[in-house]
Write a protein that holds these residues in place. Structure first.
Motif, PDB file in Angstrom:
ATOM      1  N   VAL A  95       0.844  -1.207   0.000  1.00 29.48           N
ATOM      2  CA  VAL A  95       0.000   0.000   0.000  1.00 29.48           C
ATOM      3  C   VAL A  95       0.876   1.253   0.000  1.00 29.48           C
ATOM      4  CG1 VAL A  95      -1.698   1.324   1.324  1.00 29.48           C
ATOM      5  CG2 VAL A  95      -1.987  -1.141   1.029  1.00 29.48           C
ATOM      6  N   ALA A  96       1.984   1.230   0.732  1.00 27.27           N
ATOM      7  CA  ALA A  96       2.904   2.379   0.737  1.00 27.27           C
ATOM      8  C   ALA A  96       3.460   2.622  -0.668  1.00 27.27           C
ATOM      9  CB  ALA A  96       4.043   2.144   1.726  1.00 27.27           C
ATOM     10  N   ALA A  97       3.806   1.534  -1.361  1.00 23.33           N
ATOM     11  CA  ALA A  97       4.301   1.660  -2.739  1.00 23.33           C
ATOM     12  C   ALA A  97       3.208   2.201  -3.647  1.00 23.33           C
ATOM     13  CB  ALA A  97       4.791   0.305  -3.246  1.00 23.33           C
ATOM     14  N   LEU A  98       1.996   1.718  -3.471  1.00 25.69           N
ATOM     15  CA  LEU A  98       0.869   2.206  -4.270  1.00 25.69           C
ATOM     16  C   LEU A  98       0.637   3.691  -4.035  1.00 25.69           C
ATOM     17  CD1 LEU A  98      -1.614   1.767  -6.101  1.00 25.69           C
ATOM     18  CD2 LEU A  98      -2.891   1.163  -4.018  1.00 25.69           C
ATOM     19  N   GLU A  99       0.721   4.135  -2.793  1.00 29.23           N
ATOM     20  CA  GLU A  99       0.498   5.549  -2.479  1.00 29.23           C
ATOM     21  C   GLU A  99       1.538   6.438  -3.148  1.00 29.23           C
ATOM     22  OE1 GLU A  99       0.392   5.488   1.790  1.00 29.23           O
ATOM     23  OE2 GLU A  99      -1.752   4.975   1.842  1.00 29.23           O
ATOM     24  N   GLU A 100       2.791   5.969  -3.185  1.00 36.22           N
ATOM     25  CA  GLU A 100       3.816   6.743  -3.887  1.00 36.22           C
ATOM     26  C   GLU A 100       3.510   6.815  -5.380  1.00 36.22           C
ATOM     27  OE1 GLU A 100       8.578   6.967  -4.885  1.00 36.22           O
ATOM     28  OE2 GLU A 100       7.928   5.761  -3.166  1.00 36.22           O
ATOM     29  N   LEU A 101       3.065   5.698  -5.941  1.00 42.69           N
ATOM     30  CA  LEU A 101       2.726   5.665  -7.362  1.00 42.69           C
ATOM     31  C   LEU A 101       1.535   6.582  -7.657  1.00 42.69           C
ATOM     32  CD1 LEU A 101       3.552   4.193 -10.005  1.00 42.69           C
ATOM     33  CD2 LEU A 101       1.761   2.518  -9.479  1.00 42.69           C
ATOM     34  N   GLU A 102       0.530   6.566  -6.801  1.00 41.06           N
ATOM     35  CA  GLU A 102      -0.649   7.412  -7.000  1.00 41.06           C
ATOM     36  C   GLU A 102      -0.298   8.893  -6.904  1.00 41.06           C
ATOM     37  OE1 GLU A 102      -4.401   4.771  -5.402  1.00 41.06           O
ATOM     38  OE2 GLU A 102      -3.056   5.652  -3.913  1.00 41.06           O
ATOM     39  N   GLU A 103       0.569   9.242  -5.960  1.00 43.04           N
ATOM     40  CA  GLU A 103       0.993  10.634  -5.818  1.00 43.04           C
ATOM     41  C   GLU A 103       1.681  11.119  -7.092  1.00 43.04           C
ATOM     42  OE1 GLU A 103       3.778  13.313  -2.792  1.00 43.04           O
ATOM     43  OE2 GLU A 103       4.103  11.146  -2.934  1.00 43.04           O
ATOM     44  N   ALA A 104       2.561  10.293  -7.630  1.00 40.42           N
ATOM     45  CA  ALA A 104       3.263  10.660  -8.872  1.00 40.42           C
ATOM     46  C   ALA A 104       2.291  10.754 -10.033  1.00 40.42           C
ATOM     47  CB  ALA A 104       4.355   9.629  -9.163  1.00 40.42           C
ATOM     48  N   ARG A 105       1.334   9.854 -10.077  1.00 34.92           N
ATOM     49  CA  ARG A 105       0.328   9.857 -11.151  1.00 34.92           C
ATOM     50  C   ARG A 105      -0.483  11.148 -11.123  1.00 34.92           C
ATOM     51  NH1 ARG A 105      -4.990   7.566 -11.702  1.00 34.92           N
ATOM     52  NH2 ARG A 105      -5.332   6.766 -13.813  1.00 34.92           N
ATOM     53  N   ASP A 106      -0.842  11.605  -9.933  1.00 35.26           N
ATOM     54  CA  ASP A 106      -1.582  12.864  -9.804  1.00 35.26           C
ATOM     55  C   ASP A 106      -0.763  14.044 -10.328  1.00 35.26           C
ATOM     56  OD1 ASP A 106      -3.729  11.529  -8.697  1.00 35.26           O
ATOM     57  OD2 ASP A 106      -3.231  12.059  -6.620  1.00 35.26           O
ATOM     58  N   VAL A 107       0.525  14.054  -9.983  1.00 38.77           N
ATOM     59  CA  VAL A 107       1.412  15.128 -10.458  1.00 38.77           C
ATOM     60  C   VAL A 107       1.476  15.128 -11.986  1.00 38.77           C
ATOM     61  CG1 VAL A 107       3.843  15.875 -10.560  1.00 38.77           C
ATOM     62  CG2 VAL A 107       2.806  15.253  -8.363  1.00 38.77           C
ATOM     63  N   TRP A 108       1.659  13.939 -12.571  1.00 43.14           N
ATOM     64  CA  TRP A 108       1.813  13.869 -14.023  1.00 43.14           C
ATOM     65  C   TRP A 108       0.516  14.195 -14.748  1.00 43.14           C
ATOM     66  CZ3 TRP A 108       5.488  14.621 -17.143  1.00 43.14           C
ATOM     67  CH2 TRP A 108       5.332  14.338 -18.494  1.00 43.14           C
TER      68      TRP A 108
END
Length: 201
Positions: free
Chosen positions: A63-76
């Motif tokens: 879940v921590a890895a997913l949250e980092e991925l989601e944060e980056a996805r929002d930025v992009w």
């Protein structure tokens, strides 16, 4: 094919086994993988604290890895919305011919390979969102002579990349293929000259 948000829900679902949740996280990378699938997976695993080959990682780490991925996805995706709005305005005013930035962006639409790392084990160590924010800042700024992610000046031209474009400037510091539009013509020329010199040696 499942969408990113649907896959993300499965990663968070406590009824799923750790192996299943890991599989769903891997499938999220089919939708959004800034460094490429393998390099992004290696990055997320190392930052979240589980082994890339671990078949049953701690669900909290997934879940921590997913949250980092989601944060980056929002930025992009926020950047892509701005990009689409700009192109719409340009077309309204008759600017139909895309520039170099548009050509590069077309190859990274959706966030896959934004900061392509040809060697999956060599990638930036900072949070994905921070890396993408630096690339976006560089895109909005005048071209420079260093890597926009790690500020390393050791940029070498490399052919035979496993991504489009098939050749480009690669940062020796963090391993990303540097977007050509963020580098000055002189920096690109020097990268090519270094490549030709290395081939002769």
């Amino acid at each position: 094919m499942a969408k990113f948000r649907s896959l993300a829900r499965q990663v968070r679902d406590p009824r799923r086994t750790p192996t299943q949740r890991r599989t769903y996280l891997r499938r999220c990378l089919e939708r959004f993988a800034p460094y490429g699938h393998r390099a992004t997976w290696d990055h997320l695993a190392s930052r979240a604290g589980f082994g890339p080959q671990d078949r049953e990682p701690d669900p909290a780490r997934l879940v921590a890895a997913l949250e980092e991925l989601e944060e980056a996805r929002d930025v992009w995706f926020a950047y892509e919305a701005e990009f689409a709005a700009r192109r719409k305005r340009e077309k309204f005013y008759g600017v139909r011919q895309p520039g170099a930035l548009d050509d590069w962006h077309r190859l990274t639409w959706g966030g896959n390979g934004v900061a392509w790392c040809d060697d999956p084990s060599v990638h930036p160590s900072d949070r994905l969102a921070d890396v993408l924010a630096r690339i976006i800042t560089a895109i909005r700024s005048d071209p420079g002579t260093v890597c926009p992610v790690c500020a390393d000046s050791r940029i070498h031209w490399r052919a035979g990349l496993a991504h489009l474009p098939a050749a480009g400037p690669v940062c020796a510091g963090c391993g990303i293929v540097v977007p050509e539009p963020v580098l000055t013509p002189q920096a690109l020329l020097e990268a090519r000259v270094q490549d030709r010199y290395a081939m002769r040696c």
